[in-house]
Design a protein around this motif. Structure first.
Motif, short mmCIF file in Angstrom:
data_model
loop_
_atom_site.label_atom_id
_atom_site.label_comp_id
_atom_site.label_asym_id
_atom_site.label_seq_id
_atom_site.Cartn_x
_atom_site.Cartn_y
_atom_site.Cartn_z
N UNK A 274 0.82 -1.22 0.00
CA UNK A 274 0.00 0.00 0.00
C UNK A 274 0.85 1.27 0.00
N UNK A 275 2.11 1.16 0.40
CA UNK A 275 2.99 2.33 0.49
C UNK A 275 3.82 2.56 -0.78
N UNK A 276 3.90 1.58 -1.66
CA UNK A 276 4.85 1.65 -2.76
C UNK A 276 4.34 2.45 -3.94
N UNK A 277 5.25 3.17 -4.57
CA UNK A 277 4.96 3.82 -5.84
C UNK A 277 4.93 2.77 -6.95
N UNK A 278 4.25 3.05 -8.07
CA UNK A 278 4.25 2.09 -9.18
C UNK A 278 5.67 1.74 -9.62
N UNK B 136 17.69 0.15 -3.56
CA UNK B 136 16.32 -0.32 -3.80
C UNK B 136 15.30 0.64 -3.19
N UNK B 137 14.09 0.61 -3.76
CA UNK B 137 12.98 1.40 -3.22
C UNK B 137 12.40 0.76 -1.97
N UNK B 138 12.52 -0.56 -1.89
CA UNK B 138 12.07 -1.26 -0.68
C UNK B 138 12.84 -2.56 -0.53
N UNK C 32 12.58 5.25 0.84
CA UNK C 32 12.39 3.81 0.75
C UNK C 32 11.93 3.18 2.05
N UNK C 33 11.55 1.89 1.95
CA UNK C 33 11.00 1.17 3.09
C UNK C 33 11.75 -0.14 3.33
N UNK D 141 7.66 -1.91 9.77
CA UNK D 141 8.03 -1.18 8.56
C UNK D 141 8.81 0.06 8.96
N UNK D 142 10.03 0.18 8.43
CA UNK D 142 10.91 1.32 8.71
C UNK D 142 11.00 2.16 7.45
#
Length: 214
Positions: A75-79, A123-125, A153-154, A208-209
């Motif tokens: 739910x937090x990620x960009x496309x 990485x983005x996550x 990022x997460x 989640x950080x």
């Protein structure tokens, strides 16, 4: 014998619990509970334990289990966010789940996918499900993963959390001989603050950080 904490490297630790097989110490600074190095399994014995795992992306129960982290993180990620599954295990599944939603993931596992080149990229996550409790040097590994996050990022983690000495003594989680580092909510909050990350707890065993932009 002085025992430095494997998360924050502080020397002030004290006995926390003892069972028939192992001793457990707690750090006075970050509150991590840990098994001393001389009581860790050998690498071969550790891998033999992991080889017993029968995880697969075709297992709907396992997907549901991973959903505890997958759903709130997705739910937090960009496309087209790009990720790394660290400690992907013998049957990588979380990487498949994110790829199905348009988020390609690299995988790394010390025993099953040991391509260290993925540990030099940003990485983005990043996810690490049921991993941190196995780490002999959690401070070193978590700092490395945080460094691999792009701004914004997460880092998503799954591990069961320490709540009290009484619960710890009865806890099935400590019966696994590969589990050597045990985090509490307080430990995660300490580590997040120390590393300028925002922490949230979507569930009792998920964390989640967030590496904020500022």
């Amino acid at each position: 014998m002085m025992r430095c904490c494997p998360l924050c490297v502080e020397p002030t630790t004290a006995p926390y619990h003892r069972d028939r097989r192992r001793d457990y110490y707690q750090c006075a600074t970050c509150k991590l509970v840990f098994v001393p190095p001389e009581q860790h399994l050998s690498a071969a014995a550790e891998k033999a334990e992991y080889d017993k795992h029968q995880n697969s992306p075709h297992d709907t129960g396992y997907r549901r289990f991973l959903g505890r982290l997958f759903t709130p993180l997705l739910a937090k990620l960009e496309p087209n966010a790009r990720g790394l599954d660290f400690g992907s295990g013998p049957g990588p599944t979380l990487s498949v789940m994110f790829a199905e939603q348009g988020h390609p993931m690299a995988i790394y596992d010390l025993f099953y996918a040991p391509d260290a080149s993925v540990l030099t990229q940003i990485y983005d996550f990043i996810t690490a499900t049921e991993v941190v409790e196995h780490l002999a040097q959690p401070g070193k590994v978590l700092t490395q993963l945080a460094d691999q996050l792009s701004p914004g990022g997460y880092l998503g983690l799954m591990t069961k959390r320490v709540t009290s000495p009484e619960a710890f003594a009865r806890w099935h989680y400590i019966s696994d001989p590969t589990h050597i580092s045990f985090f509490s909510e307080e430990t995660f909050r300490w580590w997040a603050q120390k590393n300028s990350l925002v922490v949230e707890f979507p569930g009792p065993d998920t964390v989640i950080l967030h590496k904020t932009l500022t």
